[in-house]
Scaffold this active site. Sequence first.
Site, PDB file in Angstrom:
ATOM      1  N   GLU A  16      17.550 -34.880  -8.600  1.00  0.00           N
ATOM      2  CA  GLU A  16      17.626 -33.774  -7.649  1.00  0.00           C
ATOM      3  C   GLU A  16      18.963 -33.077  -7.818  1.00  0.00           C
ATOM      4  O   GLU A  16      20.010 -33.719  -7.925  1.00  0.00           O
ATOM      5  CB  GLU A  16      17.495 -34.274  -6.208  1.00  0.00           C
ATOM      6  CG  GLU A  16      17.618 -33.135  -5.179  1.00  0.00           C
ATOM      7  CD  GLU A  16      17.655 -33.625  -3.747  1.00  0.00           C
ATOM      8  OE1 GLU A  16      16.584 -33.948  -3.220  1.00  0.00           O
ATOM      9  OE2 GLU A  16      18.764 -33.692  -3.170  1.00  0.00           O
ATOM     10  N   ALA A  50      18.556 -24.238   4.631  1.00  0.00           N
ATOM     11  CA  ALA A  50      17.812 -24.215   5.896  1.00  0.00           C
ATOM     12  C   ALA A  50      17.291 -22.814   6.191  1.00  0.00           C
ATOM     13  O   ALA A  50      18.012 -21.827   6.096  1.00  0.00           O
ATOM     14  CB  ALA A  50      18.716 -24.681   7.038  1.00  0.00           C
ATOM     15  N   GLY A 107      12.125 -28.913   7.021  1.00  0.00           N
ATOM     16  CA  GLY A 107      13.489 -28.403   6.976  1.00  0.00           C
ATOM     17  C   GLY A 107      14.194 -28.531   8.315  1.00  0.00           C
ATOM     18  O   GLY A 107      13.574 -28.746   9.358  1.00  0.00           O
ATOM     19  N   ASP A 108      15.517 -28.393   8.277  1.00  0.00           N
ATOM     20  CA  ASP A 108      16.326 -28.464   9.492  1.00  0.00           C
ATOM     21  C   ASP A 108      16.329 -27.124  10.209  1.00  0.00           C
ATOM     22  O   ASP A 108      16.212 -26.063   9.592  1.00  0.00           O
ATOM     23  CB  ASP A 108      17.768 -28.850   9.139  1.00  0.00           C
ATOM     24  CG  ASP A 108      17.851 -30.227   8.495  1.00  0.00           C
ATOM     25  OD1 ASP A 108      17.080 -31.113   8.918  1.00  0.00           O
ATOM     26  OD2 ASP A 108      18.669 -30.400   7.568  1.00  0.00           O
ATOM     27  N   TYR A 146       9.795 -41.235   4.586  1.00  0.00           N
ATOM     28  CA  TYR A 146      10.964 -41.915   5.134  1.00  0.00           C
ATOM     29  C   TYR A 146      10.716 -43.421   5.229  1.00  0.00           C
ATOM     30  O   TYR A 146      10.018 -43.870   6.142  1.00  0.00           O
ATOM     31  CB  TYR A 146      11.296 -41.351   6.520  1.00  0.00           C
ATOM     32  CG  TYR A 146      11.758 -39.915   6.464  1.00  0.00           C
ATOM     33  CD1 TYR A 146      13.102 -39.588   6.570  1.00  0.00           C
ATOM     34  CD2 TYR A 146      10.842 -38.875   6.271  1.00  0.00           C
ATOM     35  CE1 TYR A 146      13.530 -38.276   6.494  1.00  0.00           C
ATOM     36  CE2 TYR A 146      11.258 -37.560   6.191  1.00  0.00           C
ATOM     37  CZ  TYR A 146      12.591 -37.259   6.305  1.00  0.00           C
ATOM     38  OH  TYR A 146      13.026 -35.963   6.210  1.00  0.00           O
TER      39      TYR A 146
END
Length: 284
Positions: A16, A50, A107-108, A146
């Site tokens: 990444e 974001a 997303g945040d 997660y």
Amino acid sequence: MISDLLNKSKMSISFEVSPPKTEDEFKAVFAKLDSMAKLNPDFISCTYGAGGSKAGKTAEIASYIQHQLRIDAIAHMTCVGFKSADLKENCELLEKEGIKYVMALRGDRPMAMTDEQYNGREFFYASDMVRYLKANTNLQIAGACYPEKHYEAESFDNDIMHLKEKVDAGVSFLITQLFFDNDIFYRFNERTAKAGITVPICAGIMPITSAKQIGTSVNLSGSSVPKKLADIIANYGDNPEDMRKAGIDYAVSQILDLKEHGADGIHIYTMNRPKTTAEIVEQI
């Protein structure tokens, strides 16, 4: 397809990277990508700001990976600040650049977003975006998961249930949030299998090469820190070079154990550091 690659017996290795914040750093990222490409990763993903703040940069980097480096690129895509028209525009940008894969993320919440905007958003969850992407694009979709439960989930069972919904909506493979204890990943795999989630799952590994980094990483990811890693930080945190070496060794030991246990793939959170990434790949 990446999902086919991950279903093979050979463990995949992927990276990444992130679009840098400044223009000078952005120009330098391509040289870093050139170095990482020499390590022959199976694919490289590129993160996203974001609310879409780096959409164009993500597409540019992903296009370079796909066409100049000839490595499959995954462009991260967040939906928290998007209407369907915005999402359509971003999908068209990616497809125009020849990008075949996206990482679908909620997303945040952007700092400038009001409560009214946040509570009235069109796409509440990543699964909502996955359904839109399946219905309106030809993009192949990866999803996040997660191993230690999403921090907003009511329970682990609830989190797994929503993950199953996301997979059923059209996700073809998953990449985990970073974790530092492999037993957590193995238990997570058992729970996903029992829930009927059969898509490949890549294990997300971040090398911790400075004491400061662990605080930032844990705050962002919610990952727990096992005693072995905490002891490393306590013993070497004040010595940058020793800490860097110990952090790399820890990541290598994690990966080798995951390989021995038949993990589908390893996704290294490189932090745009080709030297560290190379040292890890050479040892595994």
